[in-house]
Design a protein around this motif. Structure first.
Motif, PDB file in Angstrom:
ATOM      1  N   GLU A 150      14.768  64.106  62.563  1.00  0.00           N
ATOM      2  CA  GLU A 150      15.586  63.817  61.378  1.00  0.00           C
ATOM      3  C   GLU A 150      15.675  62.306  61.137  1.00  0.00           C
ATOM      4  O   GLU A 150      15.527  61.823  60.013  1.00  0.00           O
ATOM      5  CB  GLU A 150      16.991  64.397  61.532  1.00  0.00           C
ATOM      6  CG  GLU A 150      17.870  64.121  60.330  1.00  0.00           C
ATOM      7  CD  GLU A 150      19.266  64.701  60.457  1.00  0.00           C
ATOM      8  OE1 GLU A 150      19.916  64.869  59.413  1.00  0.00           O
ATOM      9  OE2 GLU A 150      19.714  64.980  61.590  1.00  0.00           O
ATOM     10  N   LEU A 151      15.898  61.567  62.214  1.00  0.00           N
ATOM     11  CA  LEU A 151      15.990  60.123  62.110  1.00  0.00           C
ATOM     12  C   LEU A 151      14.672  59.534  61.592  1.00  0.00           C
ATOM     13  O   LEU A 151      14.674  58.651  60.737  1.00  0.00           O
ATOM     14  CB  LEU A 151      16.332  59.557  63.489  1.00  0.00           C
ATOM     15  CG  LEU A 151      16.667  58.090  63.541  1.00  0.00           C
ATOM     16  CD1 LEU A 151      17.836  57.871  64.492  1.00  0.00           C
ATOM     17  CD2 LEU A 151      15.483  57.297  64.007  1.00  0.00           C
ATOM     18  N   LEU A 152      13.548  60.037  62.081  1.00  0.00           N
ATOM     19  CA  LEU A 152      12.248  59.558  61.594  1.00  0.00           C
ATOM     20  C   LEU A 152      12.079  59.850  60.107  1.00  0.00           C
ATOM     21  O   LEU A 152      11.524  59.030  59.370  1.00  0.00           O
ATOM     22  CB  LEU A 152      11.115  60.169  62.409  1.00  0.00           C
ATOM     23  CG  LEU A 152      10.956  59.636  63.834  1.00  0.00           C
ATOM     24  CD1 LEU A 152       9.963  60.491  64.617  1.00  0.00           C
ATOM     25  CD2 LEU A 152      10.529  58.184  63.828  1.00  0.00           C
ATOM     26  N   GLY A 153      12.547  60.998  59.656  1.00  0.00           N
ATOM     27  CA  GLY A 153      12.486  61.322  58.229  1.00  0.00           C
ATOM     28  C   GLY A 153      13.317  60.361  57.403  1.00  0.00           C
ATOM     29  O   GLY A 153      12.904  59.911  56.328  1.00  0.00           O
ATOM     30  N   GLN A 154      14.500  60.020  57.906  1.00  0.00           N
ATOM     31  CA  GLN A 154      15.372  59.088  57.201  1.00  0.00           C
ATOM     32  C   GLN A 154      14.725  57.706  57.116  1.00  0.00           C
ATOM     33  O   GLN A 154      14.675  57.083  56.046  1.00  0.00           O
ATOM     34  CB  GLN A 154      16.726  58.986  57.919  1.00  0.00           C
ATOM     35  CG  GLN A 154      17.529  60.261  57.846  1.00  0.00           C
ATOM     36  CD  GLN A 154      18.733  60.225  58.768  1.00  0.00           C
ATOM     37  OE1 GLN A 154      18.676  59.695  59.873  1.00  0.00           O
ATOM     38  NE2 GLN A 154      19.841  60.792  58.315  1.00  0.00           N
ATOM     39  N   ILE A 155      14.218  57.235  58.241  1.00  0.00           N
ATOM     40  CA  ILE A 155      13.576  55.922  58.262  1.00  0.00           C
ATOM     41  C   ILE A 155      12.315  55.928  57.406  1.00  0.00           C
ATOM     42  O   ILE A 155      12.000  54.930  56.751  1.00  0.00           O
ATOM     43  CB  ILE A 155      13.280  55.481  59.708  1.00  0.00           C
ATOM     44  CG1 ILE A 155      14.590  55.187  60.441  1.00  0.00           C
ATOM     45  CG2 ILE A 155      12.385  54.245  59.727  1.00  0.00           C
ATOM     46  CD1 ILE A 155      14.421  54.802  61.892  1.00  0.00           C
ATOM     47  N   HIS A 156      11.605  57.033  57.392  1.00  0.00           N
ATOM     48  CA  HIS A 156      10.380  57.123  56.591  1.00  0.00           C
ATOM     49  C   HIS A 156      10.687  56.836  55.113  1.00  0.00           C
ATOM     50  O   HIS A 156       9.992  56.048  54.474  1.00  0.00           O
ATOM     51  CB  HIS A 156       9.734  58.495  56.759  1.00  0.00           C
ATOM     52  CG  HIS A 156       8.454  58.668  56.014  1.00  0.00           C
ATOM     53  ND1 HIS A 156       7.365  57.842  56.204  1.00  0.00           N
ATOM     54  CD2 HIS A 156       8.077  59.567  55.079  1.00  0.00           C
ATOM     55  CE1 HIS A 156       6.376  58.225  55.413  1.00  0.00           C
ATOM     56  NE2 HIS A 156       6.788  59.279  54.719  1.00  0.00           N
ATOM     57  N   HIS A 157      11.742  57.452  54.595  1.00  0.00           N
ATOM     58  CA  HIS A 157      12.085  57.184  53.193  1.00  0.00           C
ATOM     59  C   HIS A 157      12.479  55.723  52.999  1.00  0.00           C
ATOM     60  O   HIS A 157      12.010  55.060  52.055  1.00  0.00           O
ATOM     61  CB  HIS A 157      13.217  58.076  52.691  1.00  0.00           C
ATOM     62  CG  HIS A 157      13.727  57.610  51.367  1.00  0.00           C
ATOM     63  ND1 HIS A 157      12.988  57.702  50.209  1.00  0.00           N
ATOM     64  CD2 HIS A 157      14.870  56.975  51.022  1.00  0.00           C
ATOM     65  CE1 HIS A 157      13.658  57.154  49.213  1.00  0.00           C
ATOM     66  NE2 HIS A 157      14.811  56.708  49.682  1.00  0.00           N
ATOM     67  N   LEU A 158      13.342  55.208  53.850  1.00  0.00           N
ATOM     68  CA  LEU A 158      13.799  53.825  53.695  1.00  0.00           C
ATOM     69  C   LEU A 158      12.650  52.829  53.843  1.00  0.00           C
ATOM     70  O   LEU A 158      12.584  51.831  53.130  1.00  0.00           O
ATOM     71  CB  LEU A 158      14.915  53.518  54.688  1.00  0.00           C
ATOM     72  CG  LEU A 158      16.234  54.238  54.407  1.00  0.00           C
ATOM     73  CD1 LEU A 158      17.208  54.035  55.552  1.00  0.00           C
ATOM     74  CD2 LEU A 158      16.834  53.771  53.088  1.00  0.00           C
ATOM     75  N   HIS A 159      11.738  53.120  54.749  1.00  0.00           N
ATOM     76  CA  HIS A 159      10.573  52.252  54.934  1.00  0.00           C
ATOM     77  C   HIS A 159       9.721  52.236  53.669  1.00  0.00           C
ATOM     78  O   HIS A 159       9.293  51.172  53.216  1.00  0.00           O
ATOM     79  CB  HIS A 159       9.759  52.736  56.141  1.00  0.00           C
ATOM     80  CG  HIS A 159       8.549  51.918  56.419  1.00  0.00           C
ATOM     81  ND1 HIS A 159       7.294  52.345  56.092  1.00  0.00           N
ATOM     82  CD2 HIS A 159       8.414  50.695  56.980  1.00  0.00           C
ATOM     83  CE1 HIS A 159       6.416  51.420  56.450  1.00  0.00           C
ATOM     84  NE2 HIS A 159       7.065  50.408  56.993  1.00  0.00           N
ATOM     85  N   GLN A 160       9.486  53.390  53.086  1.00  0.00           N
ATOM     86  CA  GLN A 160       8.694  53.454  51.855  1.00  0.00           C
ATOM     87  C   GLN A 160       9.417  52.765  50.703  1.00  0.00           C
ATOM     88  O   GLN A 160       8.794  52.157  49.844  1.00  0.00           O
ATOM     89  CB  GLN A 160       8.385  54.901  51.489  1.00  0.00           C
ATOM     90  CG  GLN A 160       7.366  55.527  52.398  1.00  0.00           C
ATOM     91  CD  GLN A 160       6.978  56.914  51.935  1.00  0.00           C
ATOM     92  OE1 GLN A 160       7.765  57.632  51.324  1.00  0.00           O
ATOM     93  NE2 GLN A 160       5.752  57.295  52.221  1.00  0.00           N
TER      94      GLN A 160
END
Length: 143
Positions: free
Chosen positions: A45-55
């Protein structure tokens, strides 16, 4: 792909061999299978959250799929049971979508959230690795 498999097996062998030799102990009384599965889901879940913010906040990065790829690596290396794998994928997607709903552009709040998630990810990584750490390598100052 075959090279990645060989590297993963060799990396895993470096972890398993000391465990098999008794150099590293896994405290099964403190750390259960269910706890680890939940931590993997939380990490997804954390990776999904960071993935959006990174993009959103770093759209010109050379590796725009960095955190999606880390999720794939996590699944590949952990080889979770099917239900956990499915829960991890769902958690990654839910994390991405919930963060997308909160942050549709990169502003100070999004950057603050990204730093918070990074700190949370560091802590979660310590928890996941904790049972497999050699006692002599454990950071005493963290206690």
């Amino acid at each position: 792909m075959k090279t990645l498999t060989v590297i993963a097996v060799l990396s895993l062998a470096q972890v398993i061999d000391p465990i098999a030799q008794g150099d590293i102990s896994v405290d099964t009384q403190i750390y259960s299978f269910a706890e680890r599965q939940q931590q993997l889901i939380d990490m997804a879940e954390l990776l999904g959250q960071i993935h959006h913010l990174h993009q959103t906040c770093q759209p010109y990065d050379y590796f725009p799929e960095r955190y999606r790829n880390r999720m794939k690596e996590l699944v590949t290396l952990e080889e979770p049971v099917l239900t956990t794998r499915n829960d991890m994928v769902a958690a990654f997607n839910d994390g991405f979508q919930s963060t997308k709903a909160r942050f549709d552009y990169c502003g100070p709040e999004a950057e603050t959230e990204m730093r918070k998630l990074g700190a949370d990810g560091t802590e979660l990584t310590r928890q996941l690795a904790g049972p497999f750490r050699r006692p002599e390598l454990t950071d005493k100052s963290a206690d």
